[in-house]
Design a protein around this motif. Sequence first.
Motif, PDB file in Angstrom:
ATOM      1  N   PHE B 225      34.269  44.850  34.361  1.00 21.67           N
ATOM      2  CA  PHE B 225      35.256  44.940  33.290  1.00 21.67           C
ATOM      3  C   PHE B 225      36.630  44.622  33.834  1.00 21.67           C
ATOM      4  CE2 PHE B 225      34.470  46.689  28.998  1.00 21.67           C
ATOM      5  CZ  PHE B 225      33.104  46.573  29.003  1.00 21.67           C
ATOM      6  N   ARG B 226      37.403  43.938  33.040  1.00 24.34           N
ATOM      7  CA  ARG B 226      38.812  43.751  33.385  1.00 24.34           C
ATOM      8  C   ARG B 226      39.615  43.750  32.098  1.00 24.34           C
ATOM      9  NH1 ARG B 226      39.445  38.767  36.466  1.00 24.34           N
ATOM     10  NH2 ARG B 226      40.206  37.586  34.693  1.00 24.34           N
ATOM     11  N   ASN B 227      40.698  44.511  32.083  1.00 25.74           N
ATOM     12  CA  ASN B 227      41.591  44.531  30.923  1.00 25.74           C
ATOM     13  C   ASN B 227      40.873  44.779  29.612  1.00 25.74           C
ATOM     14  OD1 ASN B 227      44.043  44.225  32.105  1.00 25.74           O
ATOM     15  ND2 ASN B 227      43.880  41.996  32.191  1.00 25.74           N
ATOM     16  N   GLY B 228      39.949  45.692  29.599  1.00 25.56           N
ATOM     17  CA  GLY B 228      39.301  46.048  28.347  1.00 25.56           C
ATOM     18  C   GLY B 228      38.261  45.069  27.851  1.00 25.56           C
ATOM     19  N   GLN B 229      37.804  44.198  28.749  1.00 24.61           N
ATOM     20  CA  GLN B 229      36.776  43.232  28.360  1.00 24.61           C
ATOM     21  C   GLN B 229      35.788  43.047  29.484  1.00 24.61           C
ATOM     22  OE1 GLN B 229      38.967  39.751  27.304  1.00 24.61           O
ATOM     23  NE2 GLN B 229      38.029  39.678  25.284  1.00 24.61           N
ATOM     24  N   GLU B 230      34.543  42.662  29.129  1.00 24.33           N
ATOM     25  CA  GLU B 230      33.606  42.372  30.205  1.00 24.33           C
ATOM     26  C   GLU B 230      33.921  40.985  30.757  1.00 24.33           C
ATOM     27  OE1 GLU B 230      32.998  42.094  27.113  1.00 24.33           O
ATOM     28  OE2 GLU B 230      31.815  40.279  26.778  1.00 24.33           O
ATOM     29  N   VAL B 231      33.778  40.863  32.086  1.00 23.45           N
ATOM     30  CA  VAL B 231      34.002  39.572  32.720  1.00 23.45           C
ATOM     31  C   VAL B 231      32.666  38.897  32.951  1.00 23.45           C
ATOM     32  CG1 VAL B 231      35.022  38.429  34.719  1.00 23.45           C
ATOM     33  CG2 VAL B 231      36.013  40.531  33.863  1.00 23.45           C
ATOM     34  N   ILE B 243      35.356  41.920  43.574  1.00 30.72           N
ATOM     35  CA  ILE B 243      36.737  42.400  43.580  1.00 30.72           C
ATOM     36  C   ILE B 243      37.654  41.353  42.957  1.00 30.72           C
ATOM     37  CG2 ILE B 243      38.671  43.038  45.069  1.00 30.72           C
ATOM     38  CD1 ILE B 243      36.642  44.294  46.948  1.00 30.72           C
ATOM     39  N   THR B 244      37.395  40.099  43.279  1.00 26.85           N
ATOM     40  CA  THR B 244      38.208  39.037  42.690  1.00 26.85           C
ATOM     41  C   THR B 244      38.081  39.060  41.173  1.00 26.85           C
ATOM     42  OG1 THR B 244      37.718  37.759  44.652  1.00 26.85           O
ATOM     43  CG2 THR B 244      38.734  36.588  42.820  1.00 26.85           C
ATOM     44  N   LEU B 245      36.851  39.264  40.693  1.00 23.78           N
ATOM     45  CA  LEU B 245      36.654  39.299  39.244  1.00 23.78           C
ATOM     46  C   LEU B 245      37.302  40.539  38.618  1.00 23.78           C
ATOM     47  CD1 LEU B 245      32.972  38.069  38.878  1.00 23.78           C
ATOM     48  CD2 LEU B 245      35.065  36.866  38.220  1.00 23.78           C
ATOM     49  N   MET B 246      37.249  41.646  39.336  1.00 26.45           N
ATOM     50  CA  MET B 246      37.825  42.880  38.794  1.00 26.45           C
ATOM     51  C   MET B 246      39.336  42.794  38.701  1.00 26.45           C
ATOM     52  SD  MET B 246      35.967  46.133  40.516  1.00 26.45           S
ATOM     53  CE  MET B 246      34.837  45.637  41.761  1.00 26.45           C
ATOM     54  N   ARG B 249      42.480  38.537  41.228  1.00 29.19           N
ATOM     55  CA  ARG B 249      43.153  37.917  42.368  1.00 29.19           C
ATOM     56  C   ARG B 249      42.355  38.240  43.617  1.00 29.19           C
ATOM     57  NH1 ARG B 249      46.268  42.856  43.901  1.00 29.19           N
ATOM     58  NH2 ARG B 249      45.892  44.088  42.059  1.00 29.19           N
ATOM     59  N   ARG B 250      42.740  37.658  44.719  1.00 28.57           N
ATOM     60  CA  ARG B 250      42.000  37.914  45.961  1.00 28.57           C
ATOM     61  C   ARG B 250      42.561  39.159  46.633  1.00 28.57           C
ATOM     62  NH1 ARG B 250      38.240  34.507  46.986  1.00 28.57           N
ATOM     63  NH2 ARG B 250      37.648  35.743  48.788  1.00 28.57           N
ATOM     64  N   ALA B 441      41.341  47.865  44.688  1.00 31.09           N
ATOM     65  CA  ALA B 441      42.636  47.280  45.021  1.00 31.09           C
ATOM     66  C   ALA B 441      43.664  48.385  45.312  1.00 31.09           C
ATOM     67  CB  ALA B 441      43.114  46.393  43.875  1.00 31.09           C
ATOM     68  N   THR B 442      43.655  49.425  44.499  1.00 32.00           N
ATOM     69  CA  THR B 442      44.600  50.526  44.711  1.00 32.00           C
ATOM     70  C   THR B 442      44.304  51.242  46.010  1.00 32.00           C
ATOM     71  OG1 THR B 442      44.516  50.838  42.363  1.00 32.00           O
ATOM     72  CG2 THR B 442      45.612  52.531  43.624  1.00 32.00           C
ATOM     73  N   LYS B 443      43.012  51.416  46.262  1.00 36.00           N
ATOM     74  CA  LYS B 443      42.603  52.069  47.492  1.00 36.00           C
ATOM     75  C   LYS B 443      43.182  51.292  48.668  1.00 36.00           C
ATOM     76  CE  LYS B 443      38.349  53.629  49.582  1.00 36.00           C
ATOM     77  NZ  LYS B 443      37.070  54.230  49.246  1.00 36.00           N
ATOM     78  N   HIS B 444      43.059  49.984  48.565  1.00 34.90           N
ATOM     79  CA  HIS B 444      43.594  49.124  49.601  1.00 34.90           C
ATOM     80  C   HIS B 444      45.102  49.339  49.736  1.00 34.90           C
ATOM     81  CE1 HIS B 444      43.906  45.737  52.214  1.00 34.90           C
ATOM     82  NE2 HIS B 444      44.761  45.112  51.417  1.00 34.90           N
ATOM     83  N   GLU B 445      45.767  49.390  48.601  1.00 38.11           N
ATOM     84  CA  GLU B 445      47.218  49.583  48.643  1.00 38.11           C
ATOM     85  C   GLU B 445      47.582  50.930  49.268  1.00 38.11           C
ATOM     86  OE1 GLU B 445      48.442  49.059  44.589  1.00 38.11           O
ATOM     87  OE2 GLU B 445      47.772  46.971  44.613  1.00 38.11           O
ATOM     88  N   ILE B 446      46.842  51.964  48.895  1.00 39.64           N
ATOM     89  CA  ILE B 446      47.144  53.289  49.447  1.00 39.64           C
ATOM     90  C   ILE B 446      46.887  53.303  50.949  1.00 39.64           C
ATOM     91  CG2 ILE B 446      46.476  55.721  49.420  1.00 39.64           C
ATOM     92  CD1 ILE B 446      45.950  55.471  46.455  1.00 39.64           C
ATOM     93  N   CYS B 447      45.773  52.677  51.371  1.00 37.79           N
ATOM     94  CA  CYS B 447      45.461  52.634  52.797  1.00 37.79           C
ATOM     95  C   CYS B 447      46.569  51.909  53.551  1.00 37.79           C
ATOM     96  CB  CYS B 447      44.131  51.929  53.032  1.00 37.79           C
ATOM     97  SG  CYS B 447      42.717  52.868  52.460  1.00 37.79           S
ATOM     98  N   GLU B 448      46.995  50.785  53.026  1.00 34.95           N
ATOM     99  CA  GLU B 448      48.063  50.028  53.687  1.00 34.95           C
ATOM    100  C   GLU B 448      49.338  50.860  53.777  1.00 34.95           C
ATOM    101  OE1 GLU B 448      48.640  46.231  51.808  1.00 34.95           O
ATOM    102  OE2 GLU B 448      47.715  45.300  53.562  1.00 34.95           O
ATOM    103  N   LEU B 449      49.603  51.552  52.691  1.00 34.55           N
ATOM    104  CA  LEU B 449      50.787  52.388  52.648  1.00 34.55           C
ATOM    105  C   LEU B 449      50.719  53.471  53.724  1.00 34.55           C
ATOM    106  CD1 LEU B 449      53.177  52.377  50.770  1.00 34.55           C
ATOM    107  CD2 LEU B 449      51.990  54.010  49.326  1.00 34.55           C
TER     108      LEU B 449
END
Lengths: 334, 508
Positions: B225-231, B243-246, B249-250, B441-449
Amino acid sequence: MPPEAAEPPRGRTRRPVLAHVVGQNIGLILAVAILSASIVIFAAMFVVQQDRLPGSFEITSTVNNTMPLALAAIGQTIVVLTRGIDLSVGGVIDLTNALAAIFLTGGVWHMAVVSVLIVLAGGVAGLINGLIVGFGRLQPIVVTLATLSILQGLAIRVLPTPGGSIPAGYTAFLVNTNAPTALCFLALAALGWMGFRRSRLGVDVFAIGNDEQAAIALGVKALRTKIIAYTIGGMLYAVAGLFLAASATGGDATTGDDYTLTSIVAVVLGGVNLFGGRGSAVGAICGAFITTMIVNILFFAHINPLYQSFYEGLFLVIAVVFGALIGRLVRGGR
Amino acid sequence: MSEAPVAPAEAAGVVGVRVVSKAFGGVHALRGASFAACAGEVHGLVGENGAGKSTLIKLLGGRLPPDTGSVMLDERAVRLSGTADAARHGIGTVFQELTLLPWMSVAENLLIGREPRSAIGLIRRGALAREAEAVLAGLGIHHIDPRALAAEVSLAERQIIEIARVIIRRPRILLLDEPTSSLAEREVEWLFARIRELRDQGTSIVFTSHRWNEITAIADRITIFRNGQEVGTFTTIDEAKAITLMTGRRVDALYPSLPPVPDGAPAALALAHGSLDGRTEFAFSLAAGEILGIGGLAGQGHRELFLGLFGAPALRRGRISVGGKPVRIANPADAIRAGFGIALVPEDRKTEGLLLSLPVRDNLSLPLLRRISRLGVIRGGAEMRMSREMISGLGIRTPTPMQPVGALSGGNQQKVLVGRWLLAESRILLLYDVTRGVDVATKHEICELMVRLAGEGKAILFYSSDTEELAHLCHRVLVLRGGRIAAELNRPELTAESIVAAAMRDAA
Ligand SMILES: Nc1ncnc2c1ncn2[C@@H]1O[C@H](COP(=O)(O)OP(=O)(O)OP(=O)(O)O)[C@@H](O)[C@H]1O
Ligand SMILES: [Mg+2]
């Protein structure tokens, strides 16, 4: 490095059943303890001043005096358990008391029918509270404050000046002055409460008081449950009104006013959590008796009855603070 | 590896939605989404925080009605009037936000609505506890006391009770919204064993998780799902592609590389003679610039340790020193007032730490109100600017900073909780399971942070229910067991396996 833990990672030791029972009924246990203490204090004062132990007369009059409050407190408990509060108690009692003074006449069957109708009138008042709280999604405190005033006004219209009379037979049946037979009614109420707790409705009432959104997710019909809770409350206040009329052998459209405060005092003293979901009507009954005993003690301490509500308010504050402290202790600071 | 999308319409769906939309105020949670799950399959549902997964589950579970479009059952449009109605259709749901009733016993919670009753219809309370015990044992759960109140058991146990409550009703459609978010590995295995049993009996299971390894381990098909729709729906797909589909972006390698702790870095935090239970003792120290992991199975005292360091409530025993100076921490205000920043992200974001009805902005700025106030009055401009920065920095999905936090998706609430402490610029961060329930993606951001903050010299004490994360993100890991430190693992031998082994090893 510290030594290895001896116990396996999981497998916690279980607390014995009794520990659960005590922990989960601490409010009730406390209420019983306070009640016992107040009875002992009262008896001691009585002995000092009268040179004898309180006898059958004192017990009977205490029970009879407490009946209306005990009934009102049970109704208040059910409403508070849903995480509500009912300030209209006093108004319902005023109105039903006034109605009783006017319409309770004639033979046994007539009085029975009138009594049932009066109880239904209380139910209608509760139903209206429930409907407004439920459908209007309004704060119970605001809604019931409004209905309190309305009901008080209605009561004055019904019985502008204290008067009317209650047939002696009716009084003798509800508030026998020779023996504490009213205890039977209380036993009946306690029994009814235990049935309620074990019923679908009871579970729903507790559930919405625990967490309304969660209860809805579990399929509980929150709206309907609340409406029923307020309705039952109204009916119980009406019964309280009848008892009050019976023991006063007449009607007074303002005699119920105090019960708004005292029913809340009784509920809190009885260990019912004001945030809903926890508590027992048996506790509330104890709370009602504690309230009466406090009044009795104040009387023997020669404290001016005019200060009674001051002390009741004081005890409410103490009970709330004390209840919160105990709750924190029991939960171990969690 | 075949990555052919399977069009949802081709499969004979048992349960699903057809072009549903659902909006909350101005937020479109679902926009014309379609979805179908079949009998006898585990259907993984993945997507970023706020993608609409939980909203979809709520529609399927009868909790919410769709604005437009319809819920499909056995290829027919149905209208579910509530969860009870859904249950009559054989749908059982574990919602993301737990629905246990805290002041009722485990047994009452487990068997609510189907309690053992006497001839006159009253619940038999003795039988209730016994039946609950039997039911739990039948599911392989022996360690939960059915007589305890739900509020008295751990979060993981609550989650298990929640799952058990649904499973014992034998639904033919089982919806699980992030059921593993607070479970440890062993409990996840337990759940997966149950899920496989049910699937083999023909149950249709929808499962959401932000842990990709769980999705690949259990899902037969995966819908993104992305933005309220199935991809798209896939039978197999690799993580990078998913992840790219979710995210659209890469996102590169999940765990950032960890700079070493500088030699001779001063100890930022030290605990001596610490004790959680008053009997066992432990000690550790945490250097500036270090990320120290605290590992071990759930319920071994991690939470108590983190709360204890924050004074909420204080540890049973222990001498805490900060930057070499002893400090007394009796309550959270002490922790903050003493001039050092112990920061804590609580375990249960639903009940602790967030003011759900207040806007995102206020929740973010809460710990630093003193810093952004002048003469006791909050400088609104500064408050707004800082929260805007945080919102974009962490990618919190909210229409405006004034949106009440309670209206955000679960993962986005979590970001607010983390963001607040990062804004507060604490020197010592106590991060308790901060990546639970946040998307990849957020997990990645938090880890980087976290790594960036460590690089800036902050000391970080870190607990995660995800052992992989501990292994990759920490300089050192202490494994707690039974209220003491059972092992200390350092860099070369620090792996997820060694942590698990140390956590489970029996007394030597
Ligand atoms: N009750 C509500 N009121 C307002 N907005 C809501 C409400 N519930 C959900 N939303 C919004 O709808 C969107 C989708 O939320 P949803 O909970 O379905 O996401 P999700 O995919 O489950 O995310 P997560 O992985 O974080 O749980 C989010 O932007 C959220 O803020
Ligand atoms: Mg969700």
